[in-house]
Design an enzyme around this catalytic site. Sequence first.
Site, PDB file in Angstrom:
ATOM      1  N   ARG A 168       0.889  -1.261   0.029  1.00  0.00           N
ATOM      2  CA  ARG A 168       0.237  -0.104  -0.080  1.00  0.00           C
ATOM      3  C   ARG A 168       0.956   1.096  -0.118  1.00  0.00           C
ATOM      4  O   ARG A 168       1.998   1.259   0.835  1.00  0.00           O
ATOM      5  CB  ARG A 168      -0.996  -0.099   1.039  1.00  0.00           C
ATOM      6  CG  ARG A 168      -1.669   1.131   1.352  1.00  0.00           C
ATOM      7  CD  ARG A 168      -2.938   1.027   0.292  1.00  0.00           C
ATOM      8  NE  ARG A 168      -4.329   2.019   0.769  1.00  0.00           N
ATOM      9  CZ  ARG A 168      -5.157   2.130   0.002  1.00  0.00           C
ATOM     10  NH1 ARG A 168      -5.028   1.620  -1.383  1.00  0.00           N
ATOM     11  NH2 ARG A 168      -6.184   2.948   0.097  1.00  0.00           N
ATOM     12  N   THR A 209      -9.392   0.199 -10.410  1.00  0.00           N
ATOM     13  CA  THR A 209      -8.386  -0.698 -10.087  1.00  0.00           C
ATOM     14  C   THR A 209      -8.463  -1.814 -10.791  1.00  0.00           C
ATOM     15  O   THR A 209      -9.172  -2.272 -11.668  1.00  0.00           O
ATOM     16  CB  THR A 209      -8.537  -1.029  -8.324  1.00  0.00           C
ATOM     17  OG1 THR A 209      -8.067  -0.039  -7.888  1.00  0.00           O
ATOM     18  CG2 THR A 209      -8.034  -2.385  -8.200  1.00  0.00           C
ATOM     19  N   THR A 262      -3.832  -0.961  -7.719  1.00  0.00           N
ATOM     20  CA  THR A 262      -4.424   0.092  -7.987  1.00  0.00           C
ATOM     21  C   THR A 262      -3.365   1.523  -8.150  1.00  0.00           C
ATOM     22  O   THR A 262      -2.473   1.603  -7.615  1.00  0.00           O
ATOM     23  CB  THR A 262      -5.254   0.316  -6.801  1.00  0.00           C
ATOM     24  OG1 THR A 262      -6.032   1.738  -7.023  1.00  0.00           O
ATOM     25  CG2 THR A 262      -4.709   0.869  -5.537  1.00  0.00           C
ATOM     26  N   GLU A 322      -3.762   7.960  -4.375  1.00  0.00           N
ATOM     27  CA  GLU A 322      -4.058   7.054  -3.466  1.00  0.00           C
ATOM     28  C   GLU A 322      -4.383   7.704  -2.065  1.00  0.00           C
ATOM     29  O   GLU A 322      -5.327   7.381  -1.458  1.00  0.00           O
ATOM     30  CB  GLU A 322      -3.016   6.000  -3.176  1.00  0.00           C
ATOM     31  CG  GLU A 322      -3.829   4.603  -2.716  1.00  0.00           C
ATOM     32  CD  GLU A 322      -4.629   3.941  -3.985  1.00  0.00           C
ATOM     33  OE1 GLU A 322      -5.826   3.792  -3.697  1.00  0.00           O
ATOM     34  OE2 GLU A 322      -3.928   3.979  -5.041  1.00  0.00           O
ATOM     35  N   ASP A 329      -7.864   8.525  -0.496  1.00  0.00           N
ATOM     36  CA  ASP A 329      -8.376   7.557   0.318  1.00  0.00           C
ATOM     37  C   ASP A 329      -8.219   7.944   1.675  1.00  0.00           C
ATOM     38  O   ASP A 329      -9.054   7.441   2.593  1.00  0.00           O
ATOM     39  CB  ASP A 329      -7.757   6.153   0.130  1.00  0.00           C
ATOM     40  CG  ASP A 329      -8.407   5.471  -1.133  1.00  0.00           C
ATOM     41  OD1 ASP A 329      -9.165   6.116  -1.787  1.00  0.00           O
ATOM     42  OD2 ASP A 329      -8.130   4.206  -1.397  1.00  0.00           O
ATOM     43  N   SER A 343      -8.038   1.391   2.878  1.00  0.00           N
ATOM     44  CA  SER A 343      -8.437   0.952   1.682  1.00  0.00           C
ATOM     45  C   SER A 343      -9.720   0.077   1.810  1.00  0.00           C
ATOM     46  O   SER A 343     -10.075  -0.288   2.759  1.00  0.00           O
ATOM     47  CB  SER A 343      -7.237   0.145   0.997  1.00  0.00           C
ATOM     48  OG  SER A 343      -7.857  -0.535  -0.267  1.00  0.00           O
ATOM     49  N   SER A 344     -10.447  -0.292   0.608  1.00  0.00           N
ATOM     50  CA  SER A 344     -11.514  -1.151   0.446  1.00  0.00           C
ATOM     51  C   SER A 344     -10.976  -2.272  -0.457  1.00  0.00           C
ATOM     52  O   SER A 344     -11.900  -3.345  -0.425  1.00  0.00           O
ATOM     53  CB  SER A 344     -12.841  -0.498  -0.363  1.00  0.00           C
ATOM     54  OG  SER A 344     -13.200   0.475   0.606  1.00  0.00           O
ATOM     55  N   GLY A 377     -13.381   0.990  -5.571  1.00  0.00           N
ATOM     56  CA  GLY A 377     -13.720   1.848  -4.402  1.00  0.00           C
ATOM     57  C   GLY A 377     -14.394   1.180  -3.486  1.00  0.00           C
ATOM     58  O   GLY A 377     -14.217   0.039  -2.926  1.00  0.00           O
TER      59      GLY A 377
HETATM   60  N1  GLU Z   1      -8.173   3.395  -3.713  1.00  0.00           N
HETATM   61  C1  GLU Z   1      -8.966   2.156  -3.755  1.00  0.00           C
HETATM   62  C2  GLU Z   1      -9.142   1.598  -2.439  1.00  0.00           C
HETATM   63  O1  GLU Z   1      -7.765   1.181  -2.019  1.00  0.00           O
HETATM   64  C3  GLU Z   1      -9.005   1.058  -4.780  1.00  0.00           C
HETATM   65  C4  GLU Z   1      -9.314   1.747  -6.193  1.00  0.00           C
HETATM   66  C5  GLU Z   1     -10.670   1.249  -6.443  1.00  0.00           C
HETATM   67  O2  GLU Z   1     -11.476   2.236  -5.922  1.00  0.00           O
HETATM   68  O3  GLU Z   1     -10.839   0.367  -7.145  1.00  0.00           O
HETATM   69  O4  GLU Z   1      -9.840   1.247  -1.968  1.00  0.00           O
END
Ligand code: GLU
Length: 634
Positions: A148, A439, A457, A478, A481, A500-501, A522
Amino acid sequence: MTRQSDPKATEKRSVRRSETSRLERRAFLGALGATAGAFSIGATAGTGAGAPDGVQKATGIPGFSCDKRQFTCGQQVTAADGMVSSVDPIASGVAATVLREGGNAVDAAIALQYVLTVTQPHGSGIGGGGFMVIYDADADEVSVVNSRERAPHGATEDMFLDEDGEPIPFSERIQMGEAVGVPGTVMGLETARDLHGSRPRQRLIRPAIDLARDGFPVDRVFAEQIAENWEKFNEAAKEAYSDEDGNPLTEGDTHVNTDLADTLEWTKWWGADAFYEGPIADDLVATVQAAGGSMTADDLSDYDVTLDEPVRAEWNDLEIVGQPLPSSGPSTVIYILKLLESLDIGQYDLRSPEKYHLIAEATSLAWADRNEYMGDPEFADVPIDGLLDDEYLAARAERIQVGETLADYEGGECVEAGVPPGVDAPQATTSPDAKYGSTSHFSVVDGDGNAVSYTSTIEQFMGSGMMVPGRGFMLNNELTDFNAVPDGPNKVEPWKRPLSSMSPTIVMRDGVPEFTVGSPGGWTIITSVAQTILHRYVYGLDPLEALTEPIVFTTECPPITWEDGVPASAREATEALGQVWRDESDGDIGNVQVIDIDDELTGAADPTRDGQAVGFDRSGWHWPTGKRGHGKTD
Ligand code: GLU
């Protein structure tokens, strides 16, 4: 997992670059001196440079063709000795050839991710980060390589606030230099290779270099993302993603990225050192600083991945195993699935109002707790054991009723956070902006039973829109987030990782992987993964059906977003209970890739982005009917 290097040496290298790596670094810097600043290696590498006419050899991946009897390709395919499921047919093919050569699942995943940097630069790449969940069959254990992005040491908690102390609008934040996190992907891939790889780095990066140098056809989604993000691009990105006349590339055009080929060529020779120190790092830092970010060369050279213990929980005679915090993903997937298990959701039909109602309510409760309590555990005191405590979750589930809603959604109320064991009271953290980035997720399983579930991502499609000039790769955004408002466990702090998700997950039965799953999207990633598992295991759908079955998503506040296919009658029935739905469907949510592991391997790739599963049979071939034959190889 069969591997080449000495385990002790590799463990030492797992978190920071090792002494071996330092020797490499010295050699690397020496090599730079030898090139006297002319940091271009196309000619010395002997691969041939320059833009080709039309599509060149790279799209015919050496040793790979879907027509070959050992490979089988499609949205859902079955094979015995290896399976890859990714968003990109070229990347899936490259990974399958690594498996055919005897490379293991981690080798194939590394090659695949380097190819995605080239062929799907809108979704992930070396300018970003990710989470690789690995099942090592020899060791019989699941481990996680967490790459990350981190906030630079100079990041400040108010960096996303304007002069009046108000959050800068999200649409502006995503282009700020401050939004760029210290990238982790190269270090993550190198660490995974050190720990589990069996093939030389050169072999695993070579296909990506060839693709970047020789060209490949721009696919539908890449073309759409070039068009949609054109205004966001810096000059380097515009130049890279345009034709000779300066027009944005469109579907079917050949894309050549010689700068990226050179960057990867350096990485091929010198590993992570090529990226985290020296001219590439300097150019990266200069790009971020020119956009107002604080990132320094020290931030890059200090970057470290972590090797995390996965989060795991029993569910329905299975075990759900995945990336722990700083991703909220698999923990929240577990939270939702446990609530739905308590509610015995399987008693309701697949497209019934009750099913959607229960999912929406369970997701609301999970979201209230996620946003209140979760953050990077290196910085925040997260009550994760309390949040996943069976009694706590059973009590949360008891609040959900089939005949009424948890809150007066129509009156604008939202669901409130609970008080899990270990917490006195919620702090009422400011609700963050909804996050719908994008992503790429992919899965690989080899014939020895090793499995990889990897989501990587650059945050939004095309990240910050900034390409590092002369280096050919996009920078992430990033750090958007983080909560823009400096309160709660996910506020900005130096060297912290944003919540993150992403939910790379492996479902295990009796200690052995049975299903790998993950998605982009996301916040909706969590929904996509939880409902794919639900559809596979509670509703018994086959892998492709499980990931294409329409899903719904909500935060702790309405409205519910939904995919095409959720029946109007079901939405109307739940509206009568007080649920609030968006007027229009979101079309498709997420892009799920899965592999089902049984006597044979079944890969399924989400059709929403032209993904492809590729299976490998060492000694057989597939008849058109899908029946497997034996004894003949190509
Ligand atoms: N930044 C998003 C996360 O870490 C990942 C990117 C996405 O949204 O697919 O949750």
